[in-house]
Design a protein around this motif. Structure first.
Motif, PDB file in Angstrom:
ATOM      1  N   GLY A 235       0.832  -1.188   0.000  1.00  0.00           N
ATOM      2  CA  GLY A 235       0.000   0.000   0.000  1.00  0.00           C
ATOM      3  C   GLY A 235       0.872   1.246   0.000  1.00  0.00           C
ATOM      4  N   VAL A 236       0.435   2.261  -0.717  1.00  0.00           N
ATOM      5  CA  VAL A 236       1.172   3.524  -0.786  1.00  0.00           C
ATOM      6  C   VAL A 236       0.318   4.622  -0.164  1.00  0.00           C
ATOM      7  N   ILE A 237       0.937   5.436   0.685  1.00  0.00           N
ATOM      8  CA  ILE A 237       0.229   6.524   1.348  1.00  0.00           C
ATOM      9  C   ILE A 237       0.957   7.836   1.088  1.00  0.00           C
ATOM     10  N   THR A 238       0.198   8.862   0.682  1.00  0.00           N
ATOM     11  CA  THR A 238       0.732  10.215   0.644  1.00  0.00           C
ATOM     12  C   THR A 238      -0.241  11.139   1.367  1.00  0.00           C
TER      13      THR A 238
ATOM     14  N   GLU B  76       6.407  12.103   5.961  1.00  0.00           N
ATOM     15  CA  GLU B  76       7.322  12.381   7.065  1.00  0.00           C
ATOM     16  C   GLU B  76       6.588  12.847   8.316  1.00  0.00           C
ATOM     17  N   SER B  77       5.418  13.462   8.156  1.00  0.00           N
ATOM     18  CA  SER B  77       4.696  14.000   9.314  1.00  0.00           C
ATOM     19  C   SER B  77       3.391  13.265   9.624  1.00  0.00           C
ATOM     20  N   LEU B  78       3.102  12.177   8.909  1.00  0.00           N
ATOM     21  CA  LEU B  78       1.830  11.467   9.107  1.00  0.00           C
ATOM     22  C   LEU B  78       1.926  10.518  10.304  1.00  0.00           C
TER      23      LEU B  78
ATOM     24  N   PRO C  10       4.168  -3.505   8.560  1.00  0.00           N
ATOM     25  CA  PRO C  10       5.397  -2.713   8.462  1.00  0.00           C
ATOM     26  C   PRO C  10       5.133  -1.366   7.789  1.00  0.00           C
ATOM     27  N   ALA C  11       5.788  -0.340   8.294  1.00  0.00           N
ATOM     28  CA  ALA C  11       5.675   1.006   7.730  1.00  0.00           C
ATOM     29  C   ALA C  11       7.049   1.424   7.209  1.00  0.00           C
ATOM     30  N   ILE C  12       7.103   1.733   5.928  1.00  0.00           N
ATOM     31  CA  ILE C  12       8.349   2.155   5.282  1.00  0.00           C
ATOM     32  C   ILE C  12       8.191   3.607   4.874  1.00  0.00           C
ATOM     33  N   LEU C  13       9.131   4.438   5.285  1.00  0.00           N
ATOM     34  CA  LEU C  13       9.068   5.867   5.014  1.00  0.00           C
ATOM     35  C   LEU C  13      10.023   6.203   3.880  1.00  0.00           C
ATOM     36  N   LEU C  14       9.462   6.596   2.735  1.00  0.00           N
ATOM     37  CA  LEU C  14      10.255   6.990   1.565  1.00  0.00           C
ATOM     38  C   LEU C  14      10.279   8.513   1.487  1.00  0.00           C
ATOM     39  N   PHE C  15      11.452   9.095   1.650  1.00  0.00           N
ATOM     40  CA  PHE C  15      11.595  10.549   1.640  1.00  0.00           C
ATOM     41  C   PHE C  15      11.639  11.064   0.204  1.00  0.00           C
ATOM     42  N   ALA C  16      10.587  11.765  -0.212  1.00  0.00           N
ATOM     43  CA  ALA C  16      10.606  12.417  -1.530  1.00  0.00           C
ATOM     44  C   ALA C  16      11.442  13.685  -1.463  1.00  0.00           C
ATOM     45  N   GLY C  17      11.570  14.224  -0.298  1.00  0.00           N
ATOM     46  CA  GLY C  17      12.351  15.415   0.003  1.00  0.00           C
ATOM     47  C   GLY C  17      12.299  15.543   1.509  1.00  0.00           C
TER      48      GLY C  17
ATOM     49  N   LEU D  37       9.326   5.112  14.497  1.00  0.00           N
ATOM     50  CA  LEU D  37       8.328   4.061  14.293  1.00  0.00           C
ATOM     51  C   LEU D  37       8.508   3.301  12.983  1.00  0.00           C
ATOM     52  N   ALA D  38       9.047   3.967  11.976  1.00  0.00           N
ATOM     53  CA  ALA D  38       9.172   3.321  10.661  1.00  0.00           C
ATOM     54  C   ALA D  38      10.112   2.123  10.729  1.00  0.00           C
ATOM     55  N   ASP D  39       9.728   1.045  10.048  1.00  0.00           N
ATOM     56  CA  ASP D  39      10.573  -0.156  10.009  1.00  0.00           C
ATOM     57  C   ASP D  39      11.786   0.045   9.105  1.00  0.00           C
ATOM     58  N   LYS D  40      11.604   0.788   8.022  1.00  0.00           N
ATOM     59  CA  LYS D  40      12.688   1.111   7.103  1.00  0.00           C
ATOM     60  C   LYS D  40      12.532   2.565   6.653  1.00  0.00           C
TER      61      LYS D  40
END
Length: 377
Positions: free
Chosen positions: A10-13, A105-107, A120-127, A154-157
């Motif tokens: 799943g993708v979240i923005t 980053e702030s969710l 699992p929650a993976i945080l991908l930094f777009a910026g 909290l993020a797993d990766k």
């Protein structure tokens, strides 16, 4: 050979503006290449357009309205987070892991919701939203910094575009869970040379959001120094944003408005045509991840002058694939624009930049990198 994963992603923005549609679409196309499963996407506003990419996308679109007052913004932001969190909870049975992307980053509440449902929650930094606030309006910086720190814990990766960003974005203590990947790739039949660099007029360009963190104000101030000394030079400032009126007024007051074209937002379809008119593109940003406009310009044979922020130094080597400036002060921008335009190797540098982008930012190479990342997510 692509290894197809059976993991349901799943993708979240946060609900995104039109500038976020392309990077989100790129990420979705990469993930669809990796799996035969449905792809679940929680986004909103202009992000609703991604539902048309593929029939395998199941999306939840949440509308976020930006309020004028600080209190109104805080309430609206909290409501949007709650609505995203509810969607995460309700979709938990369909998703094996969540990838938080633009605005992720702030969710805090959605990441907590993912953890409660044991996904699992993976945080991908777009910026770096945190860096953007620090260079612009920092009125809510303390709260945002707290949210960002909670999410990093909290993020797993954590996924960043470049190892350079680990120190720049203060991620050293999370190095053990950081992966390197980006969602950038180009269609080189669209972004290509249609007008050779020597045949282009002396046109200087900036294309992007007209905001503080992008250095747009400093670029406009640099023009007041440049255009008085270079009578042949014309300028294109493409984009929209909070500084548009201030920039326009500054150019009028400086007596150079007649030599600067401000066409507003440049559509995706028109972008290659604009890039093929420029002799040099300037990116005077305070902060960046991996700017797509840099790659697109280089693919069109347009040299790029940029500040050494984010992953830019991974792509631009000064005097070889482009030009790097020491900082983004108006004086430094003006000095380096002249240096770049007067370089006897400008055409060779443009060709080297184009070759580098073609070798490193194809769809195939980006998908291959994500295949490696998904194995350890």
């Amino acid at each position: 050979m692509i290894i197809v994963t059976q993991r349901r992603i799943g993708v979240i923005t946060f609900p995104i503006a039109r500038a976020g549609v392309e990077p989100l679409s790129n990420l979705i196309n990469i993930l669809l290449k990796q799996s035969d499963n449905l792809l679940y996407v929680i986004t909103g506003n202009d992000g609703s357009k991604i539902a048309n990419i593929d029939t395998r996308i199941q999306s939840v679109n949440i509308y976020h309205q930006l309020k004028q007052s600080l209190f109104g913004r805080a309430i609206s932001y909290a409501i949007t987070q709650i609505r995203i969190s509810m969607s995460v909870y309700l979709m938990a049975k369909n998703v094996d892991s969540w990838l938080f992307f633009i605005g992720g980053e702030s969710l805090v509440l959605p990441i907590i919701s993912a953890k409660i449902t044991q996904k699992p929650a993976i945080l991908l930094f777009a910026g770096s939203d945190l860096k953007s606030l620090e260079s612009g309006n920092g009125g809510i910086i303390a709260i945002f910094r707290l949210f960002s720190e909670i999410n990093r814990i909290l993020a797993d990766k954590l996924i960043v575009y470049s190892s350079l960003l680990i120190s720049e974005w203060n991620l050293e203590k999370y190095r053990h869970k950081i992966l390197i990947a980006h969602e950038h790739f180009l269609d080189f039949t669209t972004f290509t040379i249609t007008t050779p660099l020597p045949d282009r007029p002396p046109l200087l360009g900036y294309i992007g959001r007209l905001t503080e963190e992008k250095g747009a104000r400093n670029f406009a101030l640099a023009l007041l120094l440049l255009l008085g000394n270079r009578e042949d030079l014309r300028v294109l400032i493409g984009g929209d944003g909070e500084l548009r009126e201030a920039i326009s007024a500054s150019l009028r007051e400086g007596g150079v408005a007649a030599r600067v074209d401000l066409p507003g937002w440049v559509s995706r379809d028109d972008l290659p045509r604009y890039l093929n008119q420029l002799r040099l593109l300037v990116l005077p940003s305070y902060t960046e991840g991996l700017p797509n406009i840099m790659l697109e310009a280089m693919a069109c044979g347009t040299p790029v002058l940029a500040t050494a922020v984010g992953a830019v130094p991974d792509v631009i080597v000064d005097g070889i694939t482009g030009f790097i400036m020491e900082n983004n002060s108006p004086e430094c921008i003006a000095e380096n624009v002249i240096r770049a335009l007067d370089s006897p190797d400008l055409d060779l540098i443009a060709k080297s930049g184009k070759q580098f982008v073609e070798e490193n930012f194809s769809f195939e190479s980006t998908v291959a990198r994500w295949e490696e990342v998904l194995r350890v997510m």
